[in-house]
Motif scaffolding. Structure first.
Motif, mmCIF file in Angstrom:
data_model
loop_
_atom_site.group_PDB
_atom_site.id
_atom_site.type_symbol
_atom_site.label_atom_id
_atom_site.label_comp_id
_atom_site.label_asym_id
_atom_site.label_seq_id
_atom_site.Cartn_x
_atom_site.Cartn_y
_atom_site.Cartn_z
ATOM 1 N N GLN A 28 0.931 -1.353 0.263
ATOM 2 C CA GLN A 28 -0.193 0.397 0.085
ATOM 3 C C GLN A 28 0.679 1.714 0.071
ATOM 4 O O GLN A 28 0.616 2.006 -0.695
ATOM 5 N N ASP A 29 2.064 1.003 1.016
ATOM 6 C CA ASP A 29 2.992 2.747 0.813
ATOM 7 C C ASP A 29 3.864 2.544 -0.483
ATOM 8 O O ASP A 29 3.591 3.793 -1.387
ATOM 9 N N ARG B 174 0.863 3.967 -3.285
ATOM 10 C CA ARG B 174 0.371 5.367 -2.794
ATOM 11 C C ARG B 174 1.121 6.268 -3.337
ATOM 12 O O ARG B 174 1.518 7.321 -4.241
ATOM 13 N N ASP B 175 2.618 5.652 -3.342
ATOM 14 C CA ASP B 175 4.049 6.768 -3.832
ATOM 15 C C ASP B 175 4.125 6.548 -4.905
ATOM 16 O O ASP B 175 4.424 7.839 -5.576
ATOM 17 N N GLN C 246 1.330 6.499 -7.074
ATOM 18 C CA GLN C 246 0.344 7.081 -7.125
ATOM 19 C C GLN C 246 0.169 8.167 -7.228
ATOM 20 O O GLN C 246 -0.493 9.424 -7.879
ATOM 21 N N SER C 247 1.331 8.969 -6.621
ATOM 22 C CA SER C 247 1.113 10.300 -6.578
ATOM 23 C C SER C 247 1.375 11.135 -7.442
ATOM 24 O O SER C 247 1.823 12.434 -7.400
ATOM 25 N N THR D 31 -7.533 15.481 -7.693
ATOM 26 C CA THR D 31 -6.291 15.007 -7.055
ATOM 27 C C THR D 31 -6.486 13.181 -8.561
ATOM 28 O O THR D 31 -7.056 13.091 -8.909
ATOM 29 N N LEU E 223 -4.534 10.510 -9.835
ATOM 30 C CA LEU E 223 -4.080 8.834 -8.846
ATOM 31 C C LEU E 223 -4.035 8.346 -10.613
ATOM 32 O O LEU E 223 -5.230 8.037 -11.420
ATOM 33 N N PHE F 53 -3.727 -0.965 -8.880
ATOM 34 C CA PHE F 53 -4.173 -0.109 -7.751
ATOM 35 C C PHE F 53 -5.221 -0.156 -7.640
ATOM 36 O O PHE F 53 -5.702 -0.013 -6.377
ATOM 37 N N THR G 217 -8.639 -0.920 -3.010
ATOM 38 C CA THR G 217 -9.208 -0.305 -2.943
ATOM 39 C C THR G 217 -10.839 -0.522 -2.704
ATOM 40 O O THR G 217 -11.453 0.004 -2.324
ATOM 41 N N ASN H 15 -9.138 -3.936 1.042
ATOM 42 C CA ASN H 15 -8.553 -2.675 1.607
ATOM 43 C C ASN H 15 -7.293 -2.668 2.067
ATOM 44 O O ASN H 15 -8.791 -3.513 3.339
#
Length: 541
Positions: A279-280, A283-284, A286-287, A409, A411, A417, A421, A426
């Motif tokens: 997940q981390d 997120r990296d 996806q940003s 936003t 993503l 991905f 979610t 998730n």
């Protein structure tokens, strides 16, 4: 804000997401063409360091470069993210990927060979033609209509070999190609196999090619499910020790631990760890679209500073050359004295040592040039770059911040991905404060008999215990007062400064959540509200 911003925007609506990105992109392109490029051309920056930037370099989607020794799971990692095969994909325990493959979005599935790819002005690869046919025959672009690739592009690199094969058999400078990509991508992911942690000399040289791009590097310790918890702890320690010897930075690199493929886990002891790490990492990644403009601005600043320093070096060498006799001897002397020249320029122009190119590489390149043909220092070109760095950049950064706020936003979506979610799988679903959200019965009820026994030992009066008596029991958890204060605030549903038996049971349940390593909610979720208080307490948003 800037006149050139208005021209680039062309009267378009500022609030539009695509138009906003184009406005920033146009501003960056304009700054480069008007301020930085003239300085680069005057002092042959493109011959020494990096080719000139083109439109595609400003317009392209965020890119991720995957690097690792063979059989560390680079191609499998891409397959895992996309959840589908891509043209040119080969997976196996032996060295399979022998080419650089740019995996990008396309309306139809297909591939483009390297020689055709570097003449396409819409792709950011035109300057790779300087590495010749030996490289272009080992370079291709795979295009497919995948949702993930609408937001990012991924570069798969050949597995790094050992010995002479790496240095000679490829037929092109592998590290130079990696350096070219590193300057242009948004993220560099180094993959390691939990069973093969040794960093070969060849891999070490490849990592050193990323000098100056440390902020882009992330590390993935892959295939971590194939070792048990004790071995994984030792493997992680060994990896950090090895990386510390190769990457000379005071900061510790971010290492993500897991098994990034769609196969069953061989060892499930660390399942929760792997899920949190995945997940981390997601997120990296996806940003990246949201931060693409900032990254391009940051790279432009680094390039401008290097171009300015390069101009000082070249002009200084020109100034030191004799006009008639002894030119060759003076050239050799200046090259050998380059470290001293660096120090002199640092003091003279107040420049940080970190802005200078590597001495050894610069000395080797200077051997091939006639110093008398270099240009003298042109203060106006330097002033233009200084003006850009001191005023234009800060204004453009403010514009980027405004447009990030106005845009929705962005993503990365699709592929793996989406799988993290959707539904009950998730991260954190049914765990911690979210436990019992789908159940009709109050989740605290299963442990309430135990909590009730404690409650009645605390001298309740009229069915409630005071804060003083509640504190005696709650502090036995050894949690900090700040945490216990938050638990009290959440548990005291009627805010009367006392706890009834349901509120006390809730407080004990929240303490258990915190002791199990989960975070407390900021407001009490509806499913945790004690049954007797549900009518009086408004539902949390």
């Amino acid at each position: 804000m800037f006149s050139w911003m208005g021209r680039q925007a062309g009267g378009r609506e500022r609030a539009g997401g695509a138009d906003a990105v184009q406005t920033v992109t146009g501003g960056l392109r304009s700054l480069y063409l008007r301020k930085v490029l003239p300085l680069e051309e005057a002092y042959r920056f493109h011959e020494f360091h990096s080719p000139a930037l083109e439109d595609a370099d400003f317009d392209n989607k965020p890119m991720i470069l995957l690097v690792g020794q063979y059989s560390t799971g680079k191609t499998t990692f891409i397959r895992y993210l996309l959840e589908q095969d891509f043209p040119g994909m080969r997976i196996g325990p032996e060295p399979t990927t022998d080419s650089f493959i740019a995996v990008m979005y396309g309306e139809t599935e297909g591939s483009t060979p390297g020689n055709a790819l570097v003449v396409d002005p819409k792709k950011p690869f035109r300057k790779l033609s300087r590495f010749g046919n030996a490289f272009l025959n080992r370079f291709m672009c795979s295009q497919l209509p995948n949702q993930v690739l609408k937001s990012i592009s991924i570069i798969d690199s050949p597995g790094i070999l050992s010995g002479e094969k790496q240095r000679i058999s490829r037929g092109y400078d592998f590290c130079q190609v990696l350096q070219w990509f590193a300057e242009r991508v948004d993220r560099i992911i180094l993959l390691f196999d939990a069973h093969k942690l040794d960093i070969s000399d060849e891999f070490s040289e490849a990592i050193k090619a990323f000098r100056g791009q440390d902020d882009k590097i992330r590390v993935v310790l892959n295939k971590a499910d194939q070792v048990d918890t004790q071995q994984l702890m030792r493997v992680y320690g060994a990896l950090m020790w090895s990386l510390g010897k190769v990457i000379n930075t005071p900061e510790v690199l971010r290492v993500y631990i897991g098994s990034f493929w769609a196969q069953p886990l061989q060892n499930t002891d660390n399942r929760r760890l792997f899920e949190a790490e995945a997940q981390d990492l997601f997120r990296d990644i996806q940003s990246l679209p949201q931060k693409a403009a900032v990254r391009k601005l940051n790279d432009l600043i680094k390039r401008a500073r290097l171009a300015k320093v390069h101009a000082y070096i070249i002009s200084h060498l020109k100034k030191e050359m004799p006009s008639v006799f002894g030119k060759e001897n003076k050239k050799r002397e200046l090259i050998s004295r380059l470290p001293e020249i660096y120090l002199q320029l640092q003091r003279e122009y107040q420049i940080s040592a970190g802005d200078f190119p590597e001495v050894k590489a610069m000395q080797e390149q200077l051997e091939n040039y006639d110093f008398t043909k270099f240009h003298s220092l042109k203060p106006k070109l330097i002033e233009a770059v200084d003006n850009m760095l001191s005023s234009k950049i800060s204004s453009l950064m403010h514009l980027i911040s405004q447009e990030e706020m106005s845009m929705p936003t962005q993503l990365v979506q699709g592929g793996a991905f989406d799988g993290t979610t959707e539904g009950p799988f998730n991260q954190g679903y049914g765990e911690g404060a979210k436990e019992g959200a789908d159940e009709e019965e109050w989740v605290v009820a299963k442990d309430k008999p135990v909590y009730d026994e404690l409650f009645y030992t605390l001298s309740p009066v009229n069915g409630k215990i005071s804060g003083v008596n509640a504190k005696k029991e709650m502090v036995t958890s050894k949690l900090p007062n700040s945490v216990l204060g938050k638990i009290w605030k959440l548990a005291d549903c009627d805010c009367d400064g006392m706890l009834d038996e349901e509120e006390f049971a809730l407080a004990k349940h929240l303490i258990k959540i915190k002791l199990d390593g989960y975070e407390l909610p900021n407001s009490l979720p509806p499913h945790l509200v004690p049954p007797s208080h549900r009518k009086s307490l408004p539902k949390a948003d």
